[in-house]
Enzyme design. Sequence first.
Site, PDB file in Angstrom:
ATOM      1  N   PHE A 199      42.150  34.131  36.671  1.00  0.00           N
ATOM      2  CA  PHE A 199      41.697  34.347  38.535  1.00  0.00           C
ATOM      3  C   PHE A 199      41.708  35.478  38.934  1.00  0.00           C
ATOM      4  O   PHE A 199      42.240  36.281  38.303  1.00  0.00           O
ATOM      5  CB  PHE A 199      42.688  33.286  39.417  1.00  0.00           C
ATOM      6  N   ASP A 200      40.233  36.008  39.847  1.00  0.00           N
ATOM      7  CA  ASP A 200      40.151  37.170  40.336  1.00  0.00           C
ATOM      8  C   ASP A 200      41.249  36.843  41.712  1.00  0.00           C
ATOM      9  O   ASP A 200      41.888  36.270  41.532  1.00  0.00           O
ATOM     10  CB  ASP A 200      38.995  37.273  40.860  1.00  0.00           C
ATOM     11  N   GLY A 201      41.582  38.041  41.963  1.00  0.00           N
ATOM     12  CA  GLY A 201      42.563  38.325  43.651  1.00  0.00           C
ATOM     13  C   GLY A 201      42.610  38.243  44.641  1.00  0.00           C
ATOM     14  O   GLY A 201      42.038  36.828  45.269  1.00  0.00           O
TER      15      GLY A 201
END
Length: 360
Positions: A199-201
Site C-alpha cells: 500500500f501507498d500511504g
Amino acid sequence: MNLNHQHTTSKGDTYCLEAMKTREHSTPTKKPTSPKPENAITIAVSSRVLFNMDLEQQIFEQKGMEEYLKYQIDHETELFKPGPAFPFIKALEAVNAQLRDLYPESEELFDVVLMTNNHAHVGIRLINSINHYKLFIERFCMTGGNSPIGYLKAYHTNLYLSADSVKVREAIEEGIAAATMFSSEKVTQVSETQLRVAFDGDAVLFSDESERIYKTQGLDKFFEHEKAHENKPLDHGPLKGFLEVLGKLQRKFYAKGHRMDCPIRTYLVTARSAASSGSRALKTLRAWGLETDEALFLAGAPKGPMLAKIKPHIFFDDQMFHIEGAAELGTVAAHVPYGIAQKLPPKKTKDAKETDSPPK
C-alpha cells in the site's frame, strides 16, 4: 505495459448467477461451500482483470456488440488467459485453504465475486475458464452493460478491482475500497503460498490531508505541518478498510502460533521521509490498531525497484507516475483514483518529474 481501461460492453438485463455449472466443463466435486457474504471478506473482480480479454475488447470497439457476442459464443470452448488479478485471486485461495485447516467451522474467509458488466452470453466461456484453472468463484454478477456498482454493497464488498476507471471512481464515491488494475508486459513470478499486498500511504491508506499541504504550499510547509500534527492521527483513506480485514485474518494465524510463517504479508511503501514525516504515518496506524509487516520510507525515491524486490500480488497507489514505474519493472499495480493528485495536472519539466513525488 497495458494501461487500457475497460469499456461498457453491452446493454440489457442484469443476471446474477450463483454456483453456475456447465456439462462440458463440470465443476470439480468436493469444493468447500461459499461463506455467507456477511461473514466473508468479499473481493469483487471484473472479468477483464481476472482474465486477459484485450482481443475481445478490440472486437467490441471495432465491430460492435453483436459481433462481440457472436465471437464469444463461437469461441466459448476456448479458455481465456490469466489477467493481472489472476495471481492475486490464487493467493487468496491459498490463504483460505490454510484458514480452513486452522478454523474448520469459520466463515471468515475470502470470497471472490465475478462482478462484470459483460453480457450473460459470455458466462459460459468464463465458467469454462474458471473451472479449467480450478478457481473457486461461485458468485457471478453479470450486468449486461449496466453499471455493477449498485450491487457491490449488496455483496458486502470489501474490495472492488476493475479495468474500468470510471466504475472504480463510482465505487470509491460510494465508500467502497476500489482500484483500477493494470497489467505489465514483464511478468514477475509471485509467491503461490503467501499473499503479499503493498500500500501507498497518503490518499490510499490515509486521507489526502497532508498531500494537499504539499501540493498547494510546498515541501517545507508539509514538513512543518507533519511535525506540528505528529501526534494527531490522519483521517482514513479509501483502502484503510481493506488493510483492516487483512489484519483481522493475520491475527487469526497469530493466535495459532503462525506469526512468523503467516500466509498474509502487508507492506507500506511510501515516498515520505522517515525522519521528517514517518512518525505520523506509523502513529496513525498504531492509533487505528493496525500495522503493516514492513514499512519502506523512500524519501521520494522511485518505488518500482523496491516493489520488484517485494514481489507483491498487488500494489495500490494514487498516482499514475508510481503505477507506471511499478508496472515497468513487473509489478501488478492498481490505481486508487482518490485525493488532490487526481485534480492537479502533472508538472512537465524534467526536474519537476524527479522532485514532485508527493510525501506519501
